[in-house]
Design a protein around this motif. Structure first.
Motif, short mmCIF file in Angstrom:
data_model
loop_
_atom_site.label_atom_id
_atom_site.label_comp_id
_atom_site.label_asym_id
_atom_site.label_seq_id
_atom_site.Cartn_x
_atom_site.Cartn_y
_atom_site.Cartn_z
N GLY A 122 0.51 26.77 7.95
CA GLY A 122 1.79 26.76 7.23
C GLY A 122 2.14 25.35 6.79
N THR A 123 1.91 24.39 7.70
CA THR A 123 2.21 22.99 7.39
C THR A 123 1.34 22.50 6.23
OG1 THR A 123 2.61 22.70 9.74
CG2 THR A 123 2.47 20.71 8.41
N PHE A 177 -0.07 24.25 3.90
CA PHE A 177 0.34 24.92 2.67
C PHE A 177 1.61 24.30 2.09
CE2 PHE A 177 1.23 28.35 -0.20
CZ PHE A 177 -0.01 28.94 -0.43
N ALA A 178 2.59 24.07 2.96
CA ALA A 178 3.88 23.56 2.49
C ALA A 178 3.77 22.10 2.07
CB ALA A 178 4.92 23.72 3.58
N TRP A 179 3.21 21.29 2.95
CA TRP A 179 3.24 19.85 2.72
C TRP A 179 2.35 19.45 1.56
CZ3 TRP A 179 4.33 16.39 7.54
CH2 TRP A 179 5.41 16.95 8.25
N TYR A 208 8.58 21.24 4.89
CA TYR A 208 9.20 22.23 5.75
C TYR A 208 9.00 21.86 7.22
CZ TYR A 208 10.65 26.87 7.35
OH TYR A 208 11.30 27.92 7.94
N PHE A 222 9.15 25.60 11.34
CA PHE A 222 8.16 26.57 11.83
C PHE A 222 8.55 27.20 13.16
CE2 PHE A 222 5.75 23.89 8.93
CZ PHE A 222 5.28 24.86 8.09
N SER A 264 12.02 31.37 5.60
CA SER A 264 11.77 30.03 5.04
C SER A 264 12.04 30.02 3.54
CB SER A 264 10.33 29.61 5.32
OG SER A 264 9.45 30.56 4.76
N SER A 313 5.50 28.44 -2.27
CA SER A 313 5.02 27.67 -1.12
C SER A 313 5.95 27.86 0.07
CB SER A 313 4.93 26.20 -1.51
OG SER A 313 4.93 25.40 -0.37
N SER A 314 7.25 27.85 -0.19
CA SER A 314 8.21 27.97 0.92
C SER A 314 8.10 29.35 1.58
CB SER A 314 9.63 27.72 0.42
OG SER A 314 10.09 28.82 -0.33
N CYS A 366 4.56 29.50 3.57
CA CYS A 366 4.44 28.64 4.75
C CYS A 366 5.20 29.25 5.93
CB CYS A 366 4.88 27.22 4.46
SG CYS A 366 6.65 26.98 4.41
#
Lengths: 357, 314
Positions: A78-79, A81-83, A89, A92, A135, A250-251, A254
């Motif tokens: 998730g990190t 993907f988001a970052w 974000y 989590f 999210s 993305s939000s 993630c």
């Protein structure tokens, strides 16, 4: 003779250079951490042998290691993907809790009457959707209203934690018991994959997710657009990419990935919802992704290493009687020095011998 | 010819203590650690300790000790109840002791739990508070929201109202062991409603309650350890819980072969709970000898089971 840092002409980015920089960082952390053992009259060598031996070279220990790693991988993905797509974000932990609540609810409602092969995909899909919506709220606020997602997502963690507290003291509480839900039906527990260990299929869920995330980010148009959005929103907009749409996507994804850690933890480990479930995993997963330099493969490796560190740390404490704080210090040293080891990729250490005049 | 005895060096009983918190928390965990140190000092015991074990890591740590061939694993807290029930059968050579009530179901023969009799104690605290009250109101500030705390609150009220008919007893489970300001507010509310004796069954929350009550100048009673220093003049007594004694007694039982596996052990009330004020039992400036004698009579009846607190919980 003195030591000096000298800038490299180009950063060393070969796999070999990355491997050696990281390995050097871990060794340095272990050496510094080993000094802390001396006041306790424990040999660092025996202690580290316990750590590594238990975590990676016994079936039982390795079973625990992969069990610890599975939720970290999911949060780490998730990190990544988001970052990578520029969405910072930090929620989590909250997403994980939302996934845990949804899968507990599903297991208690219809888990006993569904075959596992049907139940698991349903539980994962529902958790993903719920976590994504959770999210996605933050993403929507950022895409439409601007502002910072960092603070909002961080605060949402508290909302989720208090929500769980409310549920386990109120509507979901098992009668006459501690503040926790009833035990989930046995048919909903994640099956063990290795006899005599606690390793369950949660690790497969995590690995499948890793493959999918890897394919999307590296092999699809959407993945390309996400990464360009992350590298430079202005350039992306100039290139015709729908930046706010990609941020929103993305939000959602993630949080969905992070939420999958919820069922993995609840169905695989705790088998019930309780206050403090998955404590800290939502943050350690971010650390694992950072240690993995925000790559999918790196995140998987870092999560397994981090899981091993937890398992080995427990074994080390059992055998040598070191206080738990020493183990936490070593974990923190490894994280700090691995992150700092990037320095060695763009700078080199040179030994300068002074010439006599 | 002498009968062969257990080999001398291997006779050391291997005991592991698993703590959910820190050995320097000044309460629950620290006391158990002190008990472990006492065992070690006695000789004949080889001890190991894991502290600050997170809930999710508890199964791993406990199984680790069992796999390493420990004779006795002590899990100090409610977190160990269902786990020991589940895994006891897998490790028949290891004895497991959980410092908590036995969960529902059949306890495996190598697993023992304990009823430290907190409900008898709560009844006794209610009785003493009622005897000390001049205005006819007493209050108990509770900790985390769990069945033990809820039942203790209930029995505090019953004990107080049975001892002094017509008296009003308040008991609130605050839901938090570590919130001093919440404890203080709860105590002040009780005092506002007419309570003039305040006690507690919570850690930090309880300390807040004592301090808040002391500011208002009402009588206070400590719990779990000698809390005289919190309010030296207003403290009537503290009902001390000796967790160290539980650990040493369980170690001795395992060594002597009197470990009561499959059961919920009920130690003597006096062995694990006793009133303490500095070097005496009570503060003679706050408590008259007659009042104390009345309390001791009730306390003795509780210890002997003549007052049956169990019947109130069914």
């Amino acid at each position: 003779m003195i030591l000096r840092l000298e800038r490299r002409l180009a950063p060393a980015s070969s796999p070999r250079a990355i491997f050696f920089a990281n390995a050097a960082a871990i060794v340095a952390a272990l050496v510094v951490g080993g000094l802390l053992f001396l006041p306790f009259h424990v040999s660092p060598l025996t202690a580290y042998a316990d750590l590594v031996g238990e975590a990676f070279f016994t079936a039982r220990g390795f079973g625990y290691t992969v069990t610890e790693a599975a939720p970290l991988i999911l949060v780490g993905l998730g990190t990544v993907f988001a970052w990578r797509s520029g969405f910072a974000y930090l929620g989590f932990q909250g997403a994980l809790l939302v996934g845990a609540v949804v899968s507990t609810w599903l297991a208690l409602q219809i888990g006993a009457s569904l075959p596992f092969a049907l139940f698991l995909p349903l539980a994962l899909a529902l958790s993903f959707a719920a976590g994504g919506a959770w999210s996605g709220l933050v993403g929507f606020a950022r895409a439409r209203l601007g502002g910072t997602e960092v603070l909002v997502s961080l605060m949402m963690n508290y909302v989720a934690a208090l929500l769980v507290q409310y549920l386990v003291t109120g509507p979901m509480r098992a009668d006459g018991d501690l503040p926790q839900s009833a035990l989930l039906p046995r048919s909903t527990w994640l099956p063990i994959i290795l006899d005599g260990t606690r390793a369950n299929i949660g690790i497969f869920v995590a690995l499948v997710a890793a493959v999918i995330v890897g394919l999307v980010l590296r092999g699809s148009v959407v993945g390309y657009e996400l990464i360009v959005t992350g590298l430079s929103p202005r350039a992306a907009r100039f290139g015709g990419i729908d930046v706010s749409g990609r941020t929103l996507l993305s939000s959602v994804v993630c949080g969905g990935l992070g939420a999958l850690a919820g069922p993995v933890e609840v169905l695989g480990n705790q088998h019930r919802l309780l206050d403090g479930v998955g404590e800290g995993l939502g943050f350690v997963g971010i650390v694992a992704a950072l240690l993995g330099k925000l790559t999918v493969v790196g995140t998987v490796i870092a999560s397994v290493l981090y899981g091993g560190l937890t398992v080995g740390g427990n074994a080390m404490q059992r055998h040598s009687g070191l206080p738990s704080s020493v183990i936490l210090v070593i974990e923190a040293l490894i994280v700090l020095l691995v992150l700092a080891s990037d320095l060695l990729r763009s700078w080199r250490i040179v030994f300068v011998v002074r010439q006599a005049a | 010819m002498a009968l062969p005895l257990a080999p001398a060096s291997a006779a050391d009983l291997k005991v592991a203590l698993v703590l959910p918190g820190s050995i320097s928390d000044g309460g629950w965990n620290q006391q158990a650690y002190e008990g472990l140190k006492k065992l070690e000092a006695k000789g004949g015991f080889a001890t190991k300790l894991s502290e600050n074990v997170k809930q999710s890591d508890i199964p791993q740590v406990v199984r680790g000790y069992a796999d390493d061939g420990f004779d006795l694993v002590i899990g100090h807290g409610f977190q160990f109840g269902s786990l020991f029930m589940e895994i006891g059968g897998e490790y028949p050579k290891t004895k497991f002791f959980g410092t908590t009530f036995a969960p529902k179901g059949d306890v495996p023969p190598n697993v023992m739990f304990v009823n430290t009799r907190p409900y008898d104690v709560a009844y006794g605290m209610g009785a003493l508070a009622a005897l000390l009250s001049k205005k006819g109101g007493v209050g108990l500030v509770g900790g985390g929201d769990n069945p033990t705390q809820q039942n203790m609150s209930k029995l505090f009220k019953i004990g107080a109202e049975a001892t002094v008919p017509g008296l009003k007893a308040y008991a609130v489970v605050t839901g938090d062991y570590n919130d001093a300001s919440k404890g203080r507010e709860t105590a002040l509310t009780m005092i506002g409603n007419g309570a003039d004796v305040i006690t507690h069954t919570a850690d930090l929350t309880g300390i807040g309650a004592i301090k808040g009550a002391a500011e208002k100048g009402v009588t206070v009673m400590g719990a779990f350890s000698d809390q005289t220093s919190l309010a030296p003049t207003l403290m009537a007594t503290s009902i001390v819980n000796d967790n160290a004694a539980i650990v040493t007694m369980v170690g001795d039982m395992a060594k002597a072969g009197t470990f009561q596996g499959g059961k919920e052990w009920a130690p003597d009330l006096a062995a694990v709970w006793y009133p303490k004020y500095k070097d005496a039992e009570y503060n003679s400036a706050e408590v008259s000898p007659e009042t104390w004698a009345k309390f001791k009579a009730i306390w003795a009846d509780l210890a002997a089971g003549k007052i049956d607190t169990g019947k109130y919980l069914k």
